[in-house]
Design an enzyme around this catalytic site. Sequence first.
Site, PDB file in Angstrom:
ATOM      1  N   CYS A 340       0.802  -1.232   0.000  1.00  7.76           N
ATOM      2  CA  CYS A 340       0.000   0.000   0.000  1.00  7.76           C
ATOM      3  C   CYS A 340       0.833   1.281   0.000  1.00  7.76           C
ATOM      4  CB  CYS A 340      -0.988   0.028   1.151  1.00  7.76           C
ATOM      5  SG  CYS A 340      -1.300  -1.517   1.959  1.00  7.76           S
ATOM      6  N   ARG A 369       7.394 -10.517   6.067  1.00  7.38           N
ATOM      7  CA  ARG A 369       6.968 -10.186   7.431  1.00  7.38           C
ATOM      8  C   ARG A 369       7.774 -11.029   8.396  1.00  7.38           C
ATOM      9  NH1 ARG A 369       0.414  -9.391   6.357  1.00  7.38           N
ATOM     10  NH2 ARG A 369       0.774  -7.793   4.782  1.00  7.38           N
ATOM     11  N   GLN A 387       1.108 -11.409  -2.848  1.00  5.53           N
ATOM     12  CA  GLN A 387      -0.346 -11.330  -2.898  1.00  5.53           C
ATOM     13  C   GLN A 387      -0.803 -10.931  -4.287  1.00  5.53           C
ATOM     14  OE1 GLN A 387      -1.066  -8.310   0.106  1.00  5.53           O
ATOM     15  NE2 GLN A 387      -1.526  -9.880   1.626  1.00  5.53           N
ATOM     16  N   ASP A 389      -2.372  -8.485  -4.877  1.00  8.18           N
ATOM     17  CA  ASP A 389      -2.725  -7.277  -4.149  1.00  8.18           C
ATOM     18  C   ASP A 389      -3.116  -6.175  -5.130  1.00  8.18           C
ATOM     19  OD1 ASP A 389      -2.938  -5.669  -1.971  1.00  8.18           O
ATOM     20  OD2 ASP A 389      -0.796  -5.285  -1.758  1.00  8.18           O
ATOM     21  N   HIS A 391      -4.752  -1.849  -5.165  1.00 10.67           N
ATOM     22  CA  HIS A 391      -5.339  -0.686  -4.512  1.00 10.67           C
ATOM     23  C   HIS A 391      -6.110   0.095  -5.555  1.00 10.67           C
ATOM     24  CE1 HIS A 391      -2.096  -1.912  -1.791  1.00 10.67           C
ATOM     25  NE2 HIS A 391      -3.011  -1.638  -0.886  1.00 10.67           N
ATOM     26  N   LYS A 470     -15.033  -3.119   6.041  1.00  6.75           N
ATOM     27  CA  LYS A 470     -14.452  -4.067   5.102  1.00  6.75           C
ATOM     28  C   LYS A 470     -15.400  -5.236   4.852  1.00  6.75           C
ATOM     29  CE  LYS A 470     -12.119  -6.668   8.716  1.00  6.75           C
ATOM     30  NZ  LYS A 470     -10.992  -7.465   9.136  1.00  6.75           N
ATOM     31  N   HIS A 516      -8.269  -1.271  -0.477  1.00 10.78           N
ATOM     32  CA  HIS A 516      -7.295  -2.364  -0.508  1.00 10.78           C
ATOM     33  C   HIS A 516      -8.089  -3.618  -0.852  1.00 10.78           C
ATOM     34  CE1 HIS A 516      -4.502  -0.104   2.318  1.00 10.78           C
ATOM     35  NE2 HIS A 516      -5.657   0.397   2.697  1.00 10.78           N
TER      36      HIS A 516
HETATM   37 ZN   LIG Z   1      -3.148  -2.414   0.975  1.00  9.74          ZN
END
Ligand SMILES: [Zn+2]
Length: 642
Positions: A340, A369, A387, A389, A391, A470, A516
């Site tokens: 992000c 992580r 991911q 992922d 945005h 969410k 997200h």
């Molecule tokens: Zn994010």
Amino acid sequence: MSEISVTLPDGSSRRMPAGSTPGDVALQISPGLAKAALAAVVNDRLVDLDVPLREDATVRIVTPQSPEALGLYRHSTAHLMAAAVTNLFPGTQCGIGPATDEGFFYDFVVDRPFVPEDLDAIEKKMKELASQDLPYERQMWPRDEAKTFFGSKGERLKVQLIDEKTAGQSEVSVYTIKDRDTFVDFCVGPHVPSSGRLKAFKLLNTSNAYWKGDAHNQPMQRIYGTAFQTDADLKAHLRRIEEAKTRDHRKVGKDLGLFTFHPWAPGATFWLSKGTTFYNLLANYMRDVLFPAGYVELKTPLVFNKALWETSGHWQHYRENMFLIHGHDGEEMAMKAMNCPGHMLVFASEMRSYRDLPLRFHEQTPLHRNEASGVLSGLTRVRQFSQDDAHCFVTEDQIQAEVESLLRLVQRVYSDFGLEFSAKLSTRPDEYLGEIATWDHAEGALKRALDAAGQAYTVNDRDGAFYGPKIDFDITDAIGRKWQCATIQLDYQMPERFDLKYVGADNAVHRPVVIHRAIFGSFERFIALLIEHYAGAFPLWLAPVQVTVLPIADRHLPYAASVRDRLAAAGLRVDVDERYEKIGYKIREAQLQKIPYMLVVGDKEAAEGTVSVRARTGGDRGSSTLDEFLRATTSEVSRKAA
Ligand SMILES: [Zn+2]
Ligand SMILES: [Zn+2]
């Protein structure tokens, strides 16, 4: 004697003497209810049956049919287990013993690790204690007396818990089973009234643990068990555990040659050739889904200066979960743990107009992580992962439409993979940032989007993140386990922190909202899910090797190679088993590798230009020309047939 008014779930109320207990209430309703009663919910709080009621109260009796019952059984069984352990192994120190979604555990400090025979003995002792129907009794002890008592027994950790959890209290709550010599634990409860209620439990396994889960603390031994209300439920659960073991992605992934690990890279996967093929399949599948949906793909840096993390807030709140790196000149950096903040920089790198929105950044680069080594497990708890992922930067007015199209994407992807799923909406938590009106607007937009997409959902009240509501998705796998994967998360805070702007149709400057979202979640976890869901027998479109050609003898190798080349040119993932082995052996091996199609080729096939088709399911399919076989498999792939 003074009286109080007790209100029951049906709205009726009755007068009782002050000091009556929920057990008395149950008895007054019916002797049957009193017999079945396990605990009570008094004014929304779960308590023991023998807690005196001093004031007017609403009372609901918890019975084996109540939603609270399973947790009570499990936590009470954890106490029973600790009682058995301390009786069989005097000098054992007890840690904590909570109920879990799957059962319960209890952590102990012991001289040597438990062995399977210990578990048998402990379980036997638990059954003995259960058959004696011993009372669980809550007692309030002066705090100092409790500390002295546990201290004199060498229960250092209990003394520490009392210190930490009851500062300022004069009394602390302890529970005995039978009496303080049999077992006593520092606990606020509640529990079932007596050990005779615990009829269906099983100890499962042990593992290493640390006090408070921290590897710097006292090493402990954890015993896992499970408990149910009936033997039938317990047996069904144990069958599911056995089934889960045969599907365990760590085992199947090794058997199928998908991935491996090495202690020198804890929590980071070595993707082997077939696993890499599988991974890339998913990565490219997702690209094929996202490009037409208006996403662009980015590759942003893996290491950022701490200034980025300070701006995003991760330096203050998430630093211990990140790998920190020192550059030259003392520059403080961190490996990215999420995409992000980098995407915020990309958004801010140009002047944006309302005409650019929605702007959708997709990224699949690795994230790191710093998970404690003790919690690492296969592909599901890792340190390095990627991911699907993305945005989405939208205007306030675009939230609903964007979320609706996201929901349709999630529905499409999960149905392609043959996965069942459910959605839950999490709303404003007690601690939140921003204006209530903004939250109400956002929650309304999410609800309307869910309805418009025809997506059923449950509401998790007050379970949203502090920065926005969410929607989360749970996939239910083939043996009924739930995996949380996709998430769609509104965020009003990160655009603030990075001072994101766009110029609106009104020529004024506005703040975008960020969504997200991930559909697979992490590739690693999603692959673990797929392996366990399909028990490694992937549908044709997903199988890393779709077809294997099995020459009967060495003289058929050239024909086998020509079959492979033809199929590979048509886009199938195909190999040849060239080993000098009997055909029966090669077929068995291919079946163990769960390859969807085996093409046996010998003299007849080579002469006729055909193949003899065997399917992973259904066995011998007979002779086929290559064209026929290609037509059938191409169609099976494009239908994504299960
Ligand atoms: Zn994010
Ligand atoms: Zn307890």
